[in-house]
Design a protein around this motif. Structure first.
Motif, PDB file in Angstrom:
ATOM      1  N   ILE A  29      38.721  41.071  46.242  1.00  0.00           N
ATOM      2  CA  ILE A  29      39.640  41.615  45.234  1.00  0.00           C
ATOM      3  C   ILE A  29      39.464  40.721  44.016  1.00  0.00           C
ATOM      4  O   ILE A  29      40.043  39.629  43.937  1.00  0.00           O
ATOM      5  N   MET A  36      47.013  43.914  50.787  1.00  0.00           N
ATOM      6  CA  MET A  36      45.634  43.507  51.134  1.00  0.00           C
ATOM      7  C   MET A  36      45.567  43.171  52.629  1.00  0.00           C
ATOM      8  O   MET A  36      44.648  43.585  53.337  1.00  0.00           O
ATOM      9  N   VAL A  52      37.722  41.989  53.740  1.00  0.00           N
ATOM     10  CA  VAL A  52      38.085  41.421  52.433  1.00  0.00           C
ATOM     11  C   VAL A  52      37.931  39.906  52.524  1.00  0.00           C
ATOM     12  O   VAL A  52      38.519  39.270  53.400  1.00  0.00           O
ATOM     13  N   TYR A  77      40.507  36.716  47.098  1.00  0.00           N
ATOM     14  CA  TYR A  77      41.519  37.330  46.236  1.00  0.00           C
ATOM     15  C   TYR A  77      41.562  36.561  44.932  1.00  0.00           C
ATOM     16  O   TYR A  77      41.752  35.333  44.962  1.00  0.00           O
TER      17      TYR A  77
END
Ligand SMILES: C[C@@]1(C(=O)O)OC[C@H]2O[C@@H](O)[C@H](O)[C@@H](O)[C@H]2O1
Length: 465
Positions: free
Chosen positions: A368, A400, A410, A413
């Motif tokens: 992200i 998230m 993922v 961030y």
């Protein structure tokens, strides 16, 4: 629960928006250095000549990043700072600035993530035709090779482009960004040259055997039909095809979405391919995708004229989207909660967006690479009490985590932004940072409430938020 040990808690910025020193130490001019000086192009004639002077305060800023406990820092390189004419002669003072930044980050155990292009094209290349001509894509490859050769020994995370939909969409459709063209056919061809530039840079990355990963950064923008009517549902599918499939398929599948490609070529005879373009796209798939999430958009059919959004107090809305006549347009969602710049606060959209990408592109690693609240922060007794930003980020960390629990890979961030900076068309009024910049006190830095909040999130690996 805590996030994985190797999950990277970072923050992001972009060169033009933080550095300043726009014509210092041999730097060439970018299209934003020129455009922002044209009357009426930006809010209150703001520009990046000084920005927040990161060029001269880099050591202080990185020390603040280290104090916050940042594990990674996403920044962009100003192409004309390294290659004042876009290609050829190298400006060693420019190369040294980023080399010192990288060494300072590593000395504080902060992992650098470089974005090669965050909108600041050398003006010299724009004068030759900019993204509309193939020679710019070749110049981009030369620039990428220079960066790999100078920084590839220390930097492992690379992204080629940031938010193509924004710099092509506003550069060639709405005209609110340089080069202020309003011609969708030229937009599609320019976008194609950007994809070729990306593929050439990925190919070079692999040929030079740079140790690390290379990716692409796009806006992540899930769409919701306002009503269940066939017209609105079709408009939403078109919005997905233009805003998502067109921007992601070429770099994650290696080709354009077939249906839309056939339509654009029938309508405008673009994109025009050169021999070998197909293979370039097919053979240079990203190692990861960077997702910039701020909001979702609610979609309706758009039989009447397109409206370029500006926010309710009439300020230019630099991230504002555009509709396409007869195809779709974005509207306010009746149940929505909105920022002062009319962006819906919808954390569920981050979960939905991540799962949409996983569904369409498989198990691609994701970062992200931007997420944040643009706001005018409250100052109470001299302290910046940016609770709305803490709430926004907390809800999006939760969102998230939900996607990761559903199997999304993922890996980091990067809230936008580390520090209050120049917002392209919104000047310094629209703040995003963990660190405040006092424009009345010689750009003095000041820690906001969110600085200490995020410091604790990082220390507890996301357990406390
Ligand atoms: C349009 C706008 C904004 O100012 O709100 O969107 C959010 C964020 O996206 C970034 O990629 C831009 O570099 C940065 O300046 C911000 O730009």
């Amino acid at each position: 629960a805590a996030f994985p040990k190797d999950f990277l808690w970072g923050a992001a910025t972009a060169a033009y928006q933080v550095e300043g020193a726009h014509n210092e130490d041999g730097k060439g001019l970018s299209i934003w250095d020129v455009f922002s000086h044209l009357p009426g192009t930006t809010w209150q004639d703001t520009n990046g000549d000084v920005a927040v002077d990161h060029y001269h305060r880099m050591q202080e800023d990185v020390a603040l990043m280290a104090e916050m406990g940042l594990q990674s820092y996403r920044f962009s390189i100003s192409w004309p700072r390294l290659l004042p004419n876009g290609r050829g002669t190298v400006n060693e003072a420019g190369v040294k600035f980023y080399s010192d930044l990288i060494d300072t980050l590593l000395a504080h155990n902060i992992v650098p993530m470089i974005t090669l292009y965050h909108w600041d094209l050398p003006q010299a290349l724009q004068d030759e035709g900019g993204w509309e001509v193939r020679s710019t894509a070749h110049a981009f490859e030369e620039y990428a090779r220079l960066c790999y050769s100078r920084y590839g020994d220390r930097v492992k995370l690379w992204a080629t482009f940031n938010e193509t939909i924004v710099f092509i969409g506003h550069g060639y459709i709405t005209g609110s960004h340089p080069p202020s063209v309003r011609d969708p056919a030229r937009a599609v061809q320019a976008c194609h040259q950007v994809f070729i530039a990306h593929a050439l840079a990925v190919k070079a990355f692999r040929e030079m055997n740079v140790q690390g990963e290379i990716g692409f950064v796009n806006v992540l923008q899930p769409h919701t039909a306002l009503t269940n009517s066939p017209e609105d549902r079709i408009a939403t599918e078109i919005a997905d095809a233009i805003h998502t499939h067109w921007l992601y398929d070429p770099v994650l599948k290696g080709h354009y979405p077939e249906t839309l490609l056939a339509q654009t070529q029938a309508l405008w005879d673009v994109p025009r391919f050169e021999p070998g373009d197909d293979e370039l796209l097919r053979n240079n798939i990203c190692d990861f995708i960077g997702l910039n999430y701020y909001r979702r958009e609610t979609v309706v059919a758009n039989p009447d004229e397109t409206k370029t959004a500006s926010n309710h107090n009439g300020e230019p809305n630099s991230g504002a989207e555009f509709g396409f006549k007869d195809l779709f347009k974005f509207v306010r969602n009746p149940e929505g909660v909105y920022t002062d710049w009319d962006w819906e606060i919808w954390p569920q959209g981050l979960t939905d967006g991540i799962m949409m990408i996983k569904e369409r592109y498989g198990d691609i690693p994701m970062y992200i690479t931007e997420n944040g609240l643009g706001a005018k922060d409250p100052i109470i007794d001299g302290e910046i009490i940016d609770e709305p930003r803490i709430d926004y980020l907390r809800m999006h960390i939760d969102a998230m985590e939900k996607a990761m629990a559903q199997g999304a890979d993922v890996r980091g961030y990067y809230p936008w932004s580390f520090i209050d900076l120049l917002s392209w068309l919104n000047g310094y009024k629209k703040q995003y940072g963990f660190v405040y910049v006092d424009h009345q006190q010689n750009l003095a830095r000041k820690r906001k409430k969110s600085f200490f909040w995020y410091q604790n999130v990082i220390t507890t690996r996301g357990e406390q938020r």
